[in-house]
Design an enzyme around this catalytic site. Structure first.
Site, mmCIF file in Angstrom:
data_model
loop_
_atom_site.group_PDB
_atom_site.id
_atom_site.type_symbol
_atom_site.label_atom_id
_atom_site.label_comp_id
_atom_site.label_asym_id
_atom_site.label_seq_id
_atom_site.Cartn_x
_atom_site.Cartn_y
_atom_site.Cartn_z
ATOM 1 N N GLY A 35 9.008 -7.946 -2.608
ATOM 2 C CA GLY A 35 8.716 -7.981 -4.033
ATOM 3 C C GLY A 35 9.434 -9.153 -4.650
ATOM 4 N N MET A 171 12.117 3.406 -12.538
ATOM 5 C CA MET A 171 11.450 4.263 -13.513
ATOM 6 C C MET A 171 12.436 4.842 -14.516
ATOM 7 S SD MET A 171 8.118 4.364 -13.090
ATOM 8 C CE MET A 171 7.705 5.836 -14.022
ATOM 9 N N SER A 551 5.739 -48.984 9.679
ATOM 10 C CA SER A 551 5.770 -47.691 10.404
ATOM 11 C C SER A 551 7.127 -47.016 10.227
ATOM 12 C CB SER A 551 5.439 -47.890 11.885
ATOM 13 O OG SER A 551 6.183 -48.923 12.476
#
Length: 641
Positions: A35, A171, A551
């Site tokens: 999460g 909650m 290069s």
């Protein structure tokens, strides 16, 4: 708070055997928690360990002391401290590494991976998810669905996790508001349907207070679903799915203790095998049968997916580490070009055309990525145009390998997942750091349709006709170092001596072959790749080829070296200090770069990686261009043909 409830049960001697036997035969569930930052993943795992009575008394005492020290008051325990083992994590209050923890209940054993929430550590989340059966997606009830929620859900589903729990955490901090909870679940369900997630189990929890973790909460009488622990204990596991697939065993090791025994060891990735079964060795395609399944305790009549096995074969066939032993009548695929989903994990952007090590099962090959077909927006699932991929980006691209590899699509149409032969990692050849994970979709059709055509006149014959050996002199150095000047003088001297040569100059090539390329890192890589392929074709014709290119990257110079037979590539470093090269700024390029008018200029705002062990090093401070050219030609002509 007393801790007597957290002591291991007292067992008399007569109970030990039955207790151990019961524990040994429990099923094992591997799951991850993921999460966004501070959604409470570590706290949740700590609570699971606590409620499953997996904390020893001394650990509990230390946890209570640590909780008081970091500011948790009263009898509340900061369960995250059980998992956040790194000092940096405790100081910052976040999870950085992947922390694995084992715990057990009366019904099942568990291995849980606490994966990081911060976007910077998404690659660690992928690591944890790669072996998981289930993902617990945590959402902070106060914040709702966030970008990382979507990202981790998409990655979990992409990697093949089909069992998901949406744990709406904290909650207690929203007063156990049912409406808010259902709004979050509804928003997640709408998103989940867009990425193919058909089913998930939502649970309202509080990791800190313990609501709906191991026991039902009185604060959520409206919730009728299972607690998190109930769901983890009872979610069905299809432990026979891999056994039902056709037999696959990547060869890890060949045992040859004496001349009479030759065994092939590895972990069986899929299917089952018994003595007498016909098998095929890939990629060679040779067929034989299994003679024995050898173990230290005696031969086995059968071995299945998930077991390590040593097979002996009925015939003397060529088989070594990296080969794959498969069921003869249902073989895996073999190809050297694929389409794949790429999860980029490095801070540096993906460079299309650069060579990386690709590791697939026990196979290691060199691979090149093409520019992405598209990048995935994890919020909208839209396919966005992209020329490269940055940290944590997800895209789809084609790639090719230097030789055929044995593979299966990561996600088959029937829903089965082949992690062993469908998932790979890419490793930087210079740093040995893992830069990406990949999931193979399918082999490109052209991989099967394009074949090498046999040619009777060989490259050796071309060179012999010219009375020389083909060489590639690769001049590299900063802009203004003198590469083109010295290379031109070398070619003139070779022509005077009767040799056949050709000079590819950086500026000249960009007028035609590479006129579509700019000077970004990705374009520089593609510039050198194309020049390397052209130079290789010219050496096939027996020519001495000279190239004058900045290069700047070692990886690309090494890539070109690998294209040629040993000894044909000669790296010539025109070693000129930056201040000297800048003083020769006849084109005015350094002045423009210093003024900010020329971006990505080597030596100013783009790096130059000097050769570590060039065949020839030219110090232009001590040598004139003519002296340098003479020294290079002398070195070339004294080399053995």
């Amino acid at each position: 708070m007393t801790d007597t409830a957290y002591r291991a049960p007292d067992l008399v001697a007569s109970d030990i055997d039955s207790y151990l036997d019961q524990h040994a035969h429990k099923s094992l569930l591997r799951f991850i928690t993921c999460g966004s930052v501070d959604d409470g993943k570590s706290t949740l795992i700590g609570r699971l360990l606590y409620d499953s009575k997996m904390i020893f008394e001394d650990q509990l005492a230390a946890l209570e002391a640590d909780s008081k020290r970091v500011g948790t008051q009263g009898q509340d325990i900061d369960f995250a401290l059980l998992v956040d083992g790194l000092a940096a994590e405790r100081e910052q209050g976040i999870t950085i590494d992947v922390a694995y923890r084992f715990f057990s209940t009366d019904r099942r054993k568990f291995i849980v991976a606490d994966t990081p929430g911060h976007e910077q550590y998404t690659r660690n989340m992928v690591t944890g998810a790669s072996t998981a059966d289930l993902a617990v997606i945590l959402v902070d009830a106060r914040k709702g669905i966030l970008t990382q929620t979507r990202r981790h859900s998409y990655l979990a589903h992409l990697i093949g996790i089909r069992k998901l729990v949406l744990a709406v955490n904290k909650m207690d901090l929203i007063g156990y508001d049912r409406v808010k909870y259902e709004d979050i679940v509804g928003e997640y369900r709408e998103f989940a349907s867009t990425i193919g997630i058909d089913d998930f189990v939502p649970i309202p929890i509080s990791g800190f207070k313990g609501d709906n973790i191991a026991s039902r909460s009185d604060h959520t009488p409206w919730f009728t679903g299972p607690t998190l622990m109930e769901h983890l204990e009872t979610v069905p596991l299809d432990v026979t799915a891999d056994q039902a697939r056709p037999f696959r065993m990547p060869v890890q090791w060949v045992a040859r203790p004496d001349l009479d025994f030759r065994g092939f060891s590895g972990m069986i990735a899929a299917g089952r095998i018994a003595p007498g079964d016909p098998v095929r060795i890939l990629p060679s395609g040779r067929t034989t049968t299994v003679a024995r399944i050898v173990t230290h305790g005696g031969d086995l009549p059968l071995a299945v997916a998930g077991q390590s096995a040593m097979l002996t074969l009925a015939d003397e066939v060529d088989c070594s580490r990296g080969d794959v032993i498969v069921r003869a009548d249902v073989p895996a695929e073999v190809a050297d070009q694929f389409e794949a989903t790429i999860l980029w994990m490095a801070d540096e952007e993906m460079l299309p055309g650069r060579g990386y090590w690709l590791k697939l099962a026990t196979q290691t090959v060199s691979a090149q990525l093409q520019a992405p077909k598209y990048q995935v927006n994890v919020n909208t699932m839209a396919h966005l145009p992209a020329r490269t991929l940055g940290l944590n980006a997800i895209g789809v691209a084609n790639l090719s390998t230097d030789r055929p590899v044995v593979f299966e699509p990561y996600a088959a149409p029937d829903g089965t997942i082949s992690r062993d032969l469908g998932g790979f990692i890419l490793v930087d050849k210079i740093t040995n750091a893992t830069v990406a994970a990949g999931l193979i979709h399918f082999a490109l059709r052209r991989a099967a349709n394009v074949h090498w055509q046999a040619i009777d006149v060989t490259r050796e014959a071309h060179a012999a006709q010219k009375n020389q050996r083909a060489r590639l002199l690769w001049f590299t150095g900063l802009s203004g170092a003198g590469k083109s000047t010295i290379a031109n003088l070398v070619e003139k001297r070779l022509l005077a001596l009767g040799h056949h040569s050709f000079l590819l100059d950086g500026d000249n090539v960009r007028h035609g072959l590479n006129r579509d390329l700019g000077f970004t890192d990705a374009d520089r890589v593609e510039n050198i790749r194309r020049v390397g392929e052209v130079a290789r074709l010219m050496t096939d014709a027996g020519l001495i080829v000279l190239t004058a290119f900045i290069s700047p990257f070692r990886a690309e110079r090494d890539m070109v070296r690998a294209m040629l037979p040993p000894g044909e590539f000669m790296e010539v470093h025109i070693d000129t200090p930056l201040d000297v090269a800048e003083s020769r700024d006849v084109k005015g390029l350094y002045a423009k770069a210093r003024a900010g008018q020329l971006a990505n200029f080597t030596g100013i705002d783009s790096p130059y990686e000097a050769p570590l062990n060039p065949e020839i090093r030219v110090n232009t401070i001590d040598m004139t261009p003519e002296q340098a050219a003479e020294a290079i030609v002398d070195h070339l002509l004294i080399m053995p043909a």
